[in-house]
Design an enzyme around this catalytic site. Structure first.
Site, PDB file in Angstrom:
ATOM      1  N   ASN A  31       0.873  -1.162   0.170  1.00  0.00           N
ATOM      2  CA  ASN A  31      -0.017  -0.048   0.060  1.00  0.00           C
ATOM      3  C   ASN A  31       0.918   1.365   0.072  1.00  0.00           C
ATOM      4  O   ASN A  31       2.079   1.006  -0.163  1.00  0.00           O
ATOM      5  CB  ASN A  31      -1.036  -0.057   1.274  1.00  0.00           C
TER       6      ASN A  31
ATOM      7  N   ASP B   7      -3.957  -6.268   4.621  1.00  0.00           N
ATOM      8  CA  ASP B   7      -5.023  -7.067   5.301  1.00  0.00           C
ATOM      9  C   ASP B   7      -4.979  -8.393   4.722  1.00  0.00           C
ATOM     10  O   ASP B   7      -5.500  -9.323   5.484  1.00  0.00           O
ATOM     11  CB  ASP B   7      -6.200  -6.383   5.016  1.00  0.00           C
TER      12      ASP B   7
ATOM     13  N   LYS C 157       8.101 -16.267 -11.685  1.00  0.00           N
ATOM     14  CA  LYS C 157       7.127 -15.261 -12.167  1.00  0.00           C
ATOM     15  C   LYS C 157       6.103 -15.745 -12.898  1.00  0.00           C
ATOM     16  O   LYS C 157       6.043 -16.638 -13.788  1.00  0.00           O
ATOM     17  CB  LYS C 157       7.688 -14.395 -13.234  1.00  0.00           C
TER      18      LYS C 157
ATOM     19  N   PHE D  39      -4.472   3.512  14.304  1.00  0.00           N
ATOM     20  CA  PHE D  39      -4.765   4.332  13.495  1.00  0.00           C
ATOM     21  C   PHE D  39      -5.733   4.002  12.575  1.00  0.00           C
ATOM     22  O   PHE D  39      -6.049   2.856  12.543  1.00  0.00           O
ATOM     23  CB  PHE D  39      -3.449   4.546  12.417  1.00  0.00           C
TER      24      PHE D  39
ATOM     25  N   LYS E 104     -13.594   0.994  15.312  1.00  0.00           N
ATOM     26  CA  LYS E 104     -12.096   0.305  15.778  1.00  0.00           C
ATOM     27  C   LYS E 104     -11.619   0.585  17.116  1.00  0.00           C
ATOM     28  O   LYS E 104     -10.963  -0.412  17.369  1.00  0.00           O
ATOM     29  CB  LYS E 104     -11.067   1.133  14.743  1.00  0.00           C
TER      30      LYS E 104
ATOM     31  N   LYS F  64     -10.830  -3.121  18.778  1.00  0.00           N
ATOM     32  CA  LYS F  64      -9.370  -3.550  18.906  1.00  0.00           C
ATOM     33  C   LYS F  64      -9.128  -3.629  20.268  1.00  0.00           C
ATOM     34  O   LYS F  64      -8.058  -3.654  20.839  1.00  0.00           O
ATOM     35  CB  LYS F  64      -8.559  -2.522  18.119  1.00  0.00           C
TER      36      LYS F  64
END
Length: 393
Positions: A209, A279, A289, A321, A335, A339
């Site tokens: 990401n 995730d 490959k 975060f 969250k 969490k």
């Protein structure tokens, strides 16, 4: 107090130049070394001899002066400085600094600085309210400059309003605050995660990401400056890790980050999960490959590191975060509960100046006690201090 610190004072051409003499005097009394750069217009208000007498160092104003020992002076002064103050900062010098114009010693030196910069504007009220000046100050602030707002009062032109340079005592106090930050994290141990993880697909491709790791590294830097011991667990980062961050665990995948966090969280008082772990990961990774007109990937869920810590943290504090593109506050509250976190730092990554790969952020901090604080766009170092402030409460 400021022994072994060097302050670079830039003085531009306004009547508030006389106040800058007091800035030099106060800094010297605190033990700092002070170098002064004056613009040509500044020398019309106060003689360089005044600043040379107060600082016990030669004043620099002419880019091409040849009477001193040879060195590339603007580079030498920039490297020497632990902090730079520009006071007074006129509309003219503010515009130059914002646009990167380098046509005198002060503006040229500014471009070579790596240290914190404090800018204290001083000008007529109408000039200060001009949108161009506002835009230039906002641009400098977005690049990390600290702006000390002018105060209201009677101006030299006879007008009354906002535009007077802040008092020298306040400018010097801000300088001390930056050079000698509070040590409120003495005796605390923090585990901080930073950056992105990557999940290999084949021998050349992977899933990741946009996280740069800037926020996590700034948190580690600020925590150490405030006296903490830090364990930094880092994935892929696009920022240099300072040598004074001595406990760095480098990982690649989310599973590796999970293991590193679970192996080290027990020794820490606060765990700050600012990394952006992937995730999902491919169910199967091959070493060669992949080829073909179509490739189908089957993904499986990675462990939720924050949730795993929340389940076993005991009386430790957990800060997580929440980066979203919609429904920010609702997602952050969810969250916080799911969490078992004590605090969540939420940001909408679609906003300009917020998100992963920029030097600023716009955050809202939500806490388990129900409190909620929204902050304007700030540098990530300022955001780091705000997070650390709240984590101690």
């Amino acid at each position: 107090m400021l022994k072994n610190f060097n302050v670079l004072l830039g003085v531009s051409g306004g009547i508030a130049c006389y106040k800058s003499c007091e800035i030099v005097s106060r800094l010297k009394k605190l033990g700092a070394g002070v170098d002064v750069i004056m613009t040509a217009h500044a020398t019309e208000f106060v003689s360089p001899l005044t600043f040379e007498t107060l600082s016990a160092r030669p004043v620099v104003s002419d880019m091409f002066a040849r009477e001193r020992q040879w060195e590339v002076e603007h580079i030498a002064l920039a490297k020497k400085a632990d902090i730079c103050l520009i006071a007074p900062a006129t509309a003219n010098i503010i515009a130059k600094l914002a646009e990167g114009i380098a046509d005198d010693m002060l503006s040229t030196t500014f471009l070579a600085l790596k240290c914190p910069v404090i800018i204290a504007p001083a000008m007529n009220t109408n000039m200060y309210d001009n949108l161009t000046v506002k835009d230039n100050l906002a641009k400098l602030k977005s690049k990390g400059a600290i702006i000390i707002e002018p105060v209201e009062g009677r101006l030299a032109c006879g007008d009354s309003g906002k535009g007077k340079m802040a008092e020298p005592v306040d400018i010097v106090a801000k300088t001390v605050e930056i050079l000698l930050p509070k040590r409120d994290y003495e005796g605390k141990r923090l585990l901080i995660t930073a950056g992105a993880t990557r999940e290999n697909i084949d021998g050349v491709r992977f899933i990741t990401n946009r996280s740069s790791g800037k926020m996590g590294v700034e948190l580690a830097k600020s925590a150490i400056k405030r006296g903490a011991e830090v364990v930094l667990v880092k994935g892929l980062t696009q920022v240099e890790i300072p040598s004074y961050i001595t406990r760095v665990i480098s990982v690649e995948s989310t599973m590796q980050m999970y293991d590193a966090v679970m192996d080290n969280y027990k020794e820490c008082d606060i765990i700050i999960k600012s990394a952006a772990p992937s995730d999902y990961r491919p169910v199967k990774t091959i070493s060669q490959k992949l080829k073909g007109d179509e490739i189908t990937l089957k993904l499986t869920k990675n462990p939720d590191i924050a949730k795993a810590v929340g389940a076993v943290k005991g009386d430790r504090k957990l800060v997580v975060f929440c980066a979203e593109t919609q429904d920010l506050i609702e997602s952050a509250k969810s969250k916080l509960d799911s969490k078992n976190a004590d605090m969540v730092v939420a940001n909408d990554v679609t906003l300009e100046g917020a998100g992963f790969d920029v030097d600023t952020n716009i955050v809202t901090i939500l806490k388990k006690d129900g409190s909620q604080i929204s902050y304007p766009k700030m540098s990530k170092s300022e955001v780091a201090d705000a997070i650390l402030d709240e984590a101690l409460k």
